[in-house]
Design a protein around this motif. Structure first.
Motif, PDB file in Angstrom:
ATOM      1  N   GLU A 153       0.917  -1.160   0.096  1.00 12.46           N
ATOM      2  CA  GLU A 153      -0.066  -0.259  -0.174  1.00 12.46           C
ATOM      3  C   GLU A 153       0.958   1.157   0.023  1.00 12.46           C
ATOM      4  O   GLU A 153       1.875   1.402   0.682  1.00 12.46           O
ATOM      5  N   HIS A 154       0.458   2.182  -0.847  1.00 14.17           N
ATOM      6  CA  HIS A 154       1.327   3.496  -1.005  1.00 14.17           C
ATOM      7  C   HIS A 154       0.774   4.657  -0.288  1.00 14.17           C
ATOM      8  O   HIS A 154      -0.367   4.825  -0.408  1.00 14.17           O
ATOM      9  N   THR A 155       1.450   5.346   0.590  1.00 14.23           N
ATOM     10  CA  THR A 155       0.972   6.473   1.352  1.00 14.23           C
ATOM     11  C   THR A 155       0.700   7.511   0.545  1.00 14.23           C
ATOM     12  O   THR A 155       1.728   8.088   0.000  1.00 14.23           O
ATOM     13  N   THR A 156      -0.440   8.269   0.684  1.00 11.61           N
ATOM     14  CA  THR A 156      -0.676   9.330  -0.459  1.00 11.61           C
ATOM     15  C   THR A 156      -0.859  10.696   0.667  1.00 11.61           C
ATOM     16  O   THR A 156      -1.081  11.607   0.173  1.00 11.61           O
ATOM     17  N   GLY A 157      -1.198  10.576   1.682  1.00 19.12           N
ATOM     18  CA  GLY A 157      -1.451  11.744   2.801  1.00 19.12           C
ATOM     19  C   GLY A 157      -1.459  10.964   4.091  1.00 19.12           C
ATOM     20  O   GLY A 157      -1.528  10.111   4.474  1.00 19.12           O
ATOM     21  N   SER A 158      -0.908  12.257   5.254  1.00 22.89           N
ATOM     22  CA  SER A 158      -0.829  11.602   6.642  1.00 22.89           C
ATOM     23  C   SER A 158      -1.224  12.809   7.327  1.00 22.89           C
ATOM     24  O   SER A 158      -1.168  13.980   7.138  1.00 22.89           O
ATOM     25  N   GLU A 159      -2.010  12.373   8.627  1.00 22.55           N
ATOM     26  CA  GLU A 159      -2.493  13.260   9.396  1.00 22.55           C
ATOM     27  C   GLU A 159      -2.190  13.072  10.738  1.00 22.55           C
ATOM     28  O   GLU A 159      -2.512  11.925  11.140  1.00 22.55           O
ATOM     29  N   GLU A 160      -1.713  13.805  11.661  1.00 23.87           N
ATOM     30  CA  GLU A 160      -1.294  13.420  12.979  1.00 23.87           C
ATOM     31  C   GLU A 160      -2.471  13.620  13.937  1.00 23.87           C
ATOM     32  O   GLU A 160      -3.155  14.567  13.936  1.00 23.87           O
ATOM     33  N   SER A 169       3.236  11.597  25.491  1.00 24.92           N
ATOM     34  CA  SER A 169       4.426  11.889  25.967  1.00 24.92           C
ATOM     35  C   SER A 169       5.028  10.282  25.632  1.00 24.92           C
ATOM     36  O   SER A 169       6.228  10.196  25.920  1.00 24.92           O
ATOM     37  N   PHE A 170       4.104   9.504  25.117  1.00 25.78           N
ATOM     38  CA  PHE A 170       4.555   8.087  24.957  1.00 25.78           C
ATOM     39  C   PHE A 170       4.430   7.507  23.630  1.00 25.78           C
ATOM     40  O   PHE A 170       5.058   7.168  22.734  1.00 25.78           O
ATOM     41  N   LEU A 171       3.150   7.957  23.138  1.00 27.14           N
ATOM     42  CA  LEU A 171       2.372   7.267  21.849  1.00 27.14           C
ATOM     43  C   LEU A 171       2.372   8.580  20.824  1.00 27.14           C
ATOM     44  O   LEU A 171       2.119   9.718  21.211  1.00 27.14           O
ATOM     45  N   HIS A 172       2.573   8.342  19.565  1.00 27.54           N
ATOM     46  CA  HIS A 172       2.237   9.210  18.411  1.00 27.54           C
ATOM     47  C   HIS A 172       1.423   8.623  17.485  1.00 27.54           C
ATOM     48  O   HIS A 172       1.741   7.487  16.784  1.00 27.54           O
ATOM     49  N   ALA A 173       0.168   9.098  17.521  1.00 29.53           N
ATOM     50  CA  ALA A 173      -0.810   8.427  16.724  1.00 29.53           C
ATOM     51  C   ALA A 173      -1.014   9.153  15.200  1.00 29.53           C
ATOM     52  O   ALA A 173      -1.159  10.263  14.824  1.00 29.53           O
ATOM     53  N   VAL A 210      -4.285   5.862   2.097  1.00 26.55           N
ATOM     54  CA  VAL A 210      -3.240   5.093   1.248  1.00 26.55           C
ATOM     55  C   VAL A 210      -3.969   4.494   0.014  1.00 26.55           C
ATOM     56  O   VAL A 210      -5.160   4.510  -0.167  1.00 26.55           O
ATOM     57  N   ARG A 211      -2.967   4.245  -1.009  1.00 23.58           N
ATOM     58  CA  ARG A 211      -3.667   3.650  -2.215  1.00 23.58           C
ATOM     59  C   ARG A 211      -3.257   2.353  -2.176  1.00 23.58           C
ATOM     60  O   ARG A 211      -2.313   1.665  -2.105  1.00 23.58           O
ATOM     61  N   LEU A 212      -4.555   1.440  -2.379  1.00 26.02           N
ATOM     62  CA  LEU A 212      -4.591  -0.224  -2.271  1.00 26.02           C
ATOM     63  C   LEU A 212      -3.829  -0.563  -3.648  1.00 26.02           C
ATOM     64  O   LEU A 212      -3.739   0.240  -4.599  1.00 26.02           O
ATOM     65  N   PRO A 213      -3.509  -1.775  -3.587  1.00 31.92           N
ATOM     66  CA  PRO A 213      -2.880  -2.439  -4.829  1.00 31.92           C
ATOM     67  C   PRO A 213      -3.956  -2.440  -5.853  1.00 31.92           C
ATOM     68  O   PRO A 213      -3.202  -2.497  -7.104  1.00 31.92           O
ATOM     69  N   ARG A 240      -7.639   1.649  -5.455  1.00 30.24           N
ATOM     70  CA  ARG A 240      -8.718   2.208  -4.563  1.00 30.24           C
ATOM     71  C   ARG A 240      -8.048   3.049  -3.450  1.00 30.24           C
ATOM     72  O   ARG A 240      -6.713   2.541  -3.224  1.00 30.24           O
ATOM     73  N   SER A 241      -8.600   4.001  -2.785  1.00 33.52           N
ATOM     74  CA  SER A 241      -7.914   4.622  -1.497  1.00 33.52           C
ATOM     75  C   SER A 241      -8.636   3.961  -0.187  1.00 33.52           C
ATOM     76  O   SER A 241      -9.785   3.553  -0.246  1.00 33.52           O
ATOM     77  N   ALA A 242      -7.982   3.997   0.738  1.00 30.37           N
ATOM     78  CA  ALA A 242      -8.359   3.607   2.147  1.00 30.37           C
ATOM     79  C   ALA A 242      -7.470   4.380   3.264  1.00 30.37           C
ATOM     80  O   ALA A 242      -6.623   5.066   2.890  1.00 30.37           O
ATOM     81  N   THR A 243      -7.856   4.489   4.439  1.00 29.10           N
ATOM     82  CA  THR A 243      -7.476   5.003   5.610  1.00 29.10           C
ATOM     83  C   THR A 243      -6.641   4.172   6.508  1.00 29.10           C
ATOM     84  O   THR A 243      -7.398   2.799   6.633  1.00 29.10           O
ATOM     85  N   ARG A 244      -5.776   4.249   7.143  1.00 30.57           N
ATOM     86  CA  ARG A 244      -5.050   3.410   8.084  1.00 30.57           C
ATOM     87  C   ARG A 244      -4.667   4.146   9.199  1.00 30.57           C
ATOM     88  O   ARG A 244      -3.937   5.315   9.289  1.00 30.57           O
ATOM     89  N   GLU A 245      -5.052   3.797  10.493  1.00 29.63           N
ATOM     90  CA  GLU A 245      -4.879   4.370  11.592  1.00 29.63           C
ATOM     91  C   GLU A 245      -3.797   3.817  12.494  1.00 29.63           C
ATOM     92  O   GLU A 245      -4.095   2.481  12.615  1.00 29.63           O
ATOM     93  N   TYR A 246      -2.744   4.371  12.949  1.00 26.71           N
ATOM     94  CA  TYR A 246      -1.847   3.760  13.468  1.00 26.71           C
ATOM     95  C   TYR A 246      -0.991   4.363  14.602  1.00 26.71           C
ATOM     96  O   TYR A 246      -1.167   5.747  14.551  1.00 26.71           O
TER      97      TYR A 246
END
Length: 200
Positions: free
Chosen positions: A13-20, A25-29, A34-37, A40-46
């Motif tokens: 999957e290829h990243t096309t945009g990112s939002e913080e 103090s510990f985690l960064h979300a 992303v562009r799927l294989p 199509r487009s989809a979102t990934r939260e991590y």
């Protein structure tokens, strides 16, 4: 021996945009687009995680050093091996030594790195480096402020029973149990090194 097919480009999957979303103090979300294989487009939260270590301390009589610690997200006390996150710029071996001493009071004369675990691949970059320690000497614990845990020992059969019965559900401890079971059977081995010889 079979191996995974390569290349894997048809799965990437290829990243096309990112939002913080959160800078804690510990985690960064983040929420990425992303562009799927198939195009199509989809979102990934991590969550970005600094990485961590787990130590499997082995006493001379074969018993294992474990901990009982309350884990707030699950609202329960968990049985697990000593572990902790990496400090900025810290090697995994230095972290392993530090966490073993801070949480249990033990220091070790020999160490072996078993490998790496990715505990939550669906939503985090977290990795856990797995270290085994032996030649243990007990000293004084140095728990972090706000850290409360009990240290106890168990045999490998006891640990395996707890894993089988669902009393141990922590993924890193289950992975350690797999390693210990294979070490006991002779199927797997470790490259033990004196503390001073470990390449961090």
């Amino acid at each position: 021996m079979s191996s995974m097919p390569i290349p894997d480009q048809h799965l990437v999957e290829h990243t096309t945009g990112s939002e913080e979303l959160l800078q804690g103090s510990f985690l960064h979300a983040f929420r990425d687009t992303v562009r799927l294989p198939d195009g199509r487009s989809a979102t990934r939260e991590y969550v970005k995680h600094p990485g961590a270590v787990m130590v499997v301390p082995m006493l001379d009589d074969g018993r294992l050093v474990l901990e009982r610690q309350y884990r707030y997200p699950l609202q329960r006390v968990m049985v697990e091996f000593p572990a902790g996150k990496l400090d900025a710029g810290e090697s995994t071996f230095t972290c392993a030594q530090r966490e073993l001493l801070e949480e249990t009071g033990y220091s070790a004369t020999e160490w072996a790195r078993a490998g790496m675990l990715h505990p939550v691949i669906a939503y985090s970059t977290e990795f856990i480096d797995i270290w085994f320690a032996r030649g243990l000497t007990l000293g004084e614990r140095h728990l972090d402020a706000g850290e409360f845990l009990d240290v106890f020992t168990a045999t490998l059969p006891e640990l395996l029973d707890w894993c089988r019965d669902g009393q141990v559900t922590d993924s890193k401890t289950l992975t350690a149990a797999l390693w210990l079971q294979n070490l006991a059977s002779g199927a797997w081995s470790l490259d033990w090194q004196p503390t001073a010889s470990v390449v961090a």
